[in-house]
Write a protein that holds these residues in place. Structure first.
Motif, PDB file in Angstrom:
ATOM      1  N   SER A   1       1.287  -3.394  -4.680  1.00 21.73           N
ATOM      2  CA  SER A   1       0.448  -2.201  -4.626  1.00 21.73           C
ATOM      3  C   SER A   1       0.708  -1.477  -3.311  1.00 21.73           C
ATOM      4  CB  SER A   1      -1.032  -2.558  -4.748  1.00 21.73           C
ATOM      5  OG  SER A   1      -1.852  -1.425  -4.527  1.00 21.73           O
ATOM      6  N   GLY A   2       0.604  -0.163  -3.356  1.00 20.17           N
ATOM      7  CA  GLY A   2       0.804   0.622  -2.144  1.00 20.17           C
ATOM      8  C   GLY A   2      -0.460   1.232  -1.595  1.00 20.17           C
TER       9      GLY A   2
ATOM     10  N   VAL B   1       5.685   4.958  -0.242  1.00 17.14           N
ATOM     11  CA  VAL B   1       5.249   3.722   0.401  1.00 17.14           C
ATOM     12  C   VAL B   1       6.359   2.692   0.298  1.00 17.14           C
ATOM     13  CG1 VAL B   1       2.815   4.186  -0.063  1.00 17.14           C
ATOM     14  CG2 VAL B   1       4.164   2.885  -1.712  1.00 17.14           C
TER      15      VAL B   1
ATOM     16  N   HIS C   1      -1.137   0.881   2.283  1.00 11.74           N
ATOM     17  CA  HIS C   1      -0.270   1.749   3.074  1.00 11.74           C
ATOM     18  C   HIS C   1      -0.664   3.218   2.910  1.00 11.74           C
ATOM     19  CE1 HIS C   1       2.215  -1.931   2.713  1.00 11.74           C
ATOM     20  NE2 HIS C   1       2.651  -1.587   3.907  1.00 11.74           N
TER      21      HIS C   1
ATOM     22  N   THR D   1       7.475  -5.359   1.844  1.00  9.07           N
ATOM     23  CA  THR D   1       6.310  -5.398   2.719  1.00  9.07           C
ATOM     24  C   THR D   1       5.984  -6.828   3.109  1.00  9.07           C
ATOM     25  OG1 THR D   1       3.937  -4.862   2.852  1.00  9.07           O
ATOM     26  CG2 THR D   1       4.796  -5.456   0.691  1.00  9.07           C
TER      27      THR D   1
ATOM     28  N   CYS E   1      -1.134  -6.791  -0.842  1.00  6.91           N
ATOM     29  CA  CYS E   1      -2.218  -5.807  -0.911  1.00  6.91           C
ATOM     30  C   CYS E   1      -3.398  -6.285  -1.742  1.00  6.91           C
ATOM     31  CB  CYS E   1      -1.673  -4.497  -1.462  1.00  6.91           C
ATOM     32  SG  CYS E   1      -0.526  -3.673  -0.343  1.00  6.91           S
TER      33      CYS E   1
ATOM     34  N   THR F   1       6.472  -5.200  -3.070  1.00  6.06           N
ATOM     35  CA  THR F   1       5.067  -4.792  -3.069  1.00  6.06           C
ATOM     36  C   THR F   1       4.436  -4.868  -4.465  1.00  6.06           C
ATOM     37  OG1 THR F   1       3.526  -3.036  -2.426  1.00  6.06           O
ATOM     38  CG2 THR F   1       5.618  -2.353  -3.397  1.00  6.06           C
TER      39      THR F   1
ATOM     40  N   ARG G   1       6.218  -1.152  -8.828  1.00  2.43           N
ATOM     41  CA  ARG G   1       5.421  -2.252  -8.269  1.00  2.43           C
ATOM     42  C   ARG G   1       5.838  -3.519  -8.999  1.00  2.43           C
ATOM     43  NH1 ARG G   1       5.230   1.535  -5.537  1.00  2.43           N
ATOM     44  NH2 ARG G   1       3.418   2.807  -4.966  1.00  2.43           N
TER      45      ARG G   1
ATOM     46  N   SER H   1       1.174   8.417  -4.313  1.00  2.00           N
ATOM     47  CA  SER H   1       2.511   7.844  -4.340  1.00  2.00           C
ATOM     48  C   SER H   1       2.876   7.524  -5.777  1.00  2.00           C
ATOM     49  CB  SER H   1       2.572   6.574  -3.484  1.00  2.00           C
ATOM     50  OG  SER H   1       3.875   6.026  -3.485  1.00  2.00           O
TER      51      SER H   1
END
Length: 640
Positions: A384-385, A267, A388, A271, A275, A382, A405, A401
């Motif tokens: 958190s992923g 991810v 995504h 971004t 999130c 990011t 982070r 993933s």
């Protein structure tokens, strides 16, 4: 021949059992595939302790952990063979013996007379040959050096015997010196700590150490001191063991998800989406000059700010900077105040330019050229992923993933760093209970993996860091997890009379780390699952339950660490998501791509995030996450 695994029988017998080393077949040692050296683990972790390799010639490499110099003991000379009768000398005459004795006794007297008369005197005997020995000359074989070498492959070190004819003791003995040597494995002449040793015949490489600047020594150094020299701390036994356990946990996590049908997906680190919706984020920008000055704010940033307010802020911040400068008590606060003052002055300059441009009718505001950022919209590192990952789960089913982070949280905590790694998963066609079961199975799996593959390191951890680490590991593998609702957790804490919590307990308040630790460490004393949280304490994408007050979220709490896993069943109803975004005050344009997922082929889904670095804390018993992160980044300390 299959390796013999340690048995988890201490829970049955009630006795604490030490990890058993895995059996290793007595085969000749094989060099590392991509080097001619032999990894020490393949020698020292054999079932026979390496005794089966006695007499074998190998090349080993590593770093000196301990050393000492000893005088080489030469065996006594054998007595001369007896002479035949015809070879024996006859008896000396008494007269001859007396003359010889007189001459020998007068030699010192003759030397004294020659010295007084100025005759040639014998040069003084050199006491330290090494000090006057040319750099190109080899030292005399008068002593040997015993080195304990570690190459990082295991806890134990190999004793290497180096004759001083091969290298100067002052060069090879300092802690941290790198040695590559060829020799023969043998048993020590004197039985002691080491069952085998290497008698070096060649020193192929020697990386010397500047003892005045090298930060490590033979003495034990506190972990907090080692954080200031992250480039060297893996050479310590403690950090090396933690890294090997960290590596085993990584392999275990990948193995678990690959074996259970998950696909690995990377991810983005950069971004435009927050999130969580309420995190402290690191903004990504290129608007900095080469000299390090911050670029001017954009018109969008200043359109709702008046110059009077900014000037008042500048005055206030200037006073704060001067006060902190005088006190010199908090350098981090002073640095932050200076940065805020710079931003305020930059904003004031921009506002002044805007006011002047308005007064000039012949000049339009859009003629002021501002630097263009790399990305057209605000971007962040990011936190958190999971959002995504959700897009891939809606096409591939089960995905996970593994990556870093980032949280720009200035709170000082032993369980939080600015950059931490997480394992995150998303599963299509699954609900909250499925995510809880998966998280529980994952924790049990990796604990068992460490138990079976890190025996030597866990024995060291149990001896030097936390005596209860092995028991905690066994208990996690064999016992079931307690599952309670948020309301049950609050009720359990309210019944405690001998403990006063800093945050008042009432429904709707987020449970603090103090609350969670008390639940896991004192009340239940094992891993704990808390579910059905108030919706105000969880992100906007978590599914709202039928009661309209709680959401389908859970946290896994473990002893000594606190929250290890955070998960949820995610909301699949687009109208509910839109309403939650609005209630949270989030910019809708950031989440249009996410809303599209729920307009086209939505599905019920769930997942969770594992704080991987905290998992290492749980296994090892360490208390500060900065001691398990290879290069820790925290507020005020970026490392290098």
């Amino acid at each position: 021949m299959a390796s013999k695994k340690p048995q988890l029988d201490s829970q049955v017998t009630g006795k604490k059992k030490k990890f058993q080393e895995p059996a290793v077949t007595a085969m000749p040692v094989v060099p590392f595939k991509y080097s001619n050296r032999v990894v020490l683990k393949s020698i020292l972790q054999r079932m026979d302790g390496g005794l089966g390799l006695v007499g074998q010639r190998v090349v080993i490499g590593g770093w000196v952990k301990a050393s000492k110099e000893e005088k080489e003991e030469h065996p006594p000379l054998p007595p001369p063979p007896p002479l035949a009768d015809d070879e024996r000398p006859g008896p000396a005459s008494p007269k001859h013996e007396s003359r010889v004795g007189i001459v020998q006794s007068r030699i010192p007297f003759f030397r004294s007379i020659m010295k007084v008369l100025g005759g040639p005197a014998k040069p003084p005997i050199r006491e330290k040959l090494e000090a006057v020995r040319p750099a190109t000359a080899k030292p005399a074989p008068s002593s040997i050096v015993l080195l304990v070498i570690s190459d990082g492959s295991c806890v134990a070190g190999l004793q290497v015997v180096v004759d001083t004819s091969l290298a100067f003791p002052s060069q090879i003995m300092p802690t941290g010196t790198c040695i590559l040597a060829e020799g023969v494995i043998r048993q020590p002449s004197v039985q002691g700590k080491h069952a085998i040793e290497l008698k070096a015949e060649k020193v192929l490489h020697m990386g010397t150490v500047d003892q005045d600047t090298y930060p490590l020594s033979k003495k034990q150094i506190p972990l907090e001191s080692l954080r200031d020299c992250s480039q060297f701390r893996p050479r310590t036994t403690t950090v090396a063991s933690v890294v090997r356990i960290h590596s085993a946990l990584t392999s275990a996590s990948h193995t678990f998800f690959q074996n259970n049908g998950f696909l690995h997906v990377q991810v983005p680190i950069i971004t435009t989406t927050d999130c969580d919706g309420f995190s402290e984020k690191f903004q990504v920008t290129t608007l900095f000059g080469k000299a390090g000055k911050m670029a001017e704010p954009t018109a969008k940033d200043t359109e709702d700010v008046s110059l009077e307010v900014v000037m008042a802020a500048i005055k206030e911040k200037s006073s704060l900077v001067e006060e902190l400068k005088r006190s010199d008590s908090n350098k981090e606060a002073h640095f932050a105040a200076v940065q805020d003052l710079r931003k305020a002055k930059a904003l004031a300059s921009q506002l002044e330019a805007r006011e002047k441009s308005k007064q000039r009718t012949s000049l339009k505001t859009d003629t002021v050229k501002l630097p263009e950022d790399f990305f057209p919209s605000e971007t962040y590192l990011t936190v958190s992923g999971r959002l995504h990952l959700e897009s891939y789960a809606c096409a591939l089913g089960n995905v996970y993933s593994f990556g870093p982070r980032f949280h720009a949280d200035r709170t000082v905590s032993t369980k939080q760093a600015a950059e931490m790694w997480m394992v995150e998963i998303e599963m299509a066609f699954s609900e909250l209970e499925d995510a809880i079961n998966c998280a529980e199975d994952h924790l049990k799996f990796i604990c068992k993996w460490v138990f079976e593959n890190c025996a030597e390191d866990m024995n060291f951890v149990s001896k030097r860091i936390d005596k209860m680490s092995i028991d905690r590991l066994q208990s996690t593998i064999s016992s079931s997890f307690e599952k309670i609702s948020y309301m049950e957790a609050v009720d359990a804490l309210k019944k405690i009379t001998g403990k006063i919590f800093e945050t008042k307990l009432e429904w709707g308040v987020a449970l603090t780390p103090e609350h969670l630790s008390y639940l896991a460490d004192e009340i239940y004393k094992r891993p704990l699952i808390i579910y059905n949280y108030p919706k105000g304490t969880k992100p906007f994408y978590v599914r709202i339950n039928a009661d309209g007050k709680t959401v389908a979220a859970f946290d896994m709490i473990v002893p000594k660490v606190g929250t290890l896993v955070t998960g949820s069943q995610n909301e699949e109803r687009i109208n509910v998501i839109e309403e939650r975004i609005k209630e949270s005050g989030l910019p809708r344009e950031q989440y249009e791509w996410y809303l599209d997922l729920h307009r086209h082929g939505t599905v019920r889904h769930s997942g969770f995030s594992i704080r991987f670095d905290l998992m290492v804390l749980f296994i090892t018993g360490l208390v500060d996450v900065r001691d398990v992160v290879p290069f820790p980044r925290s507020f005020g300390k970026a490392g290098y």
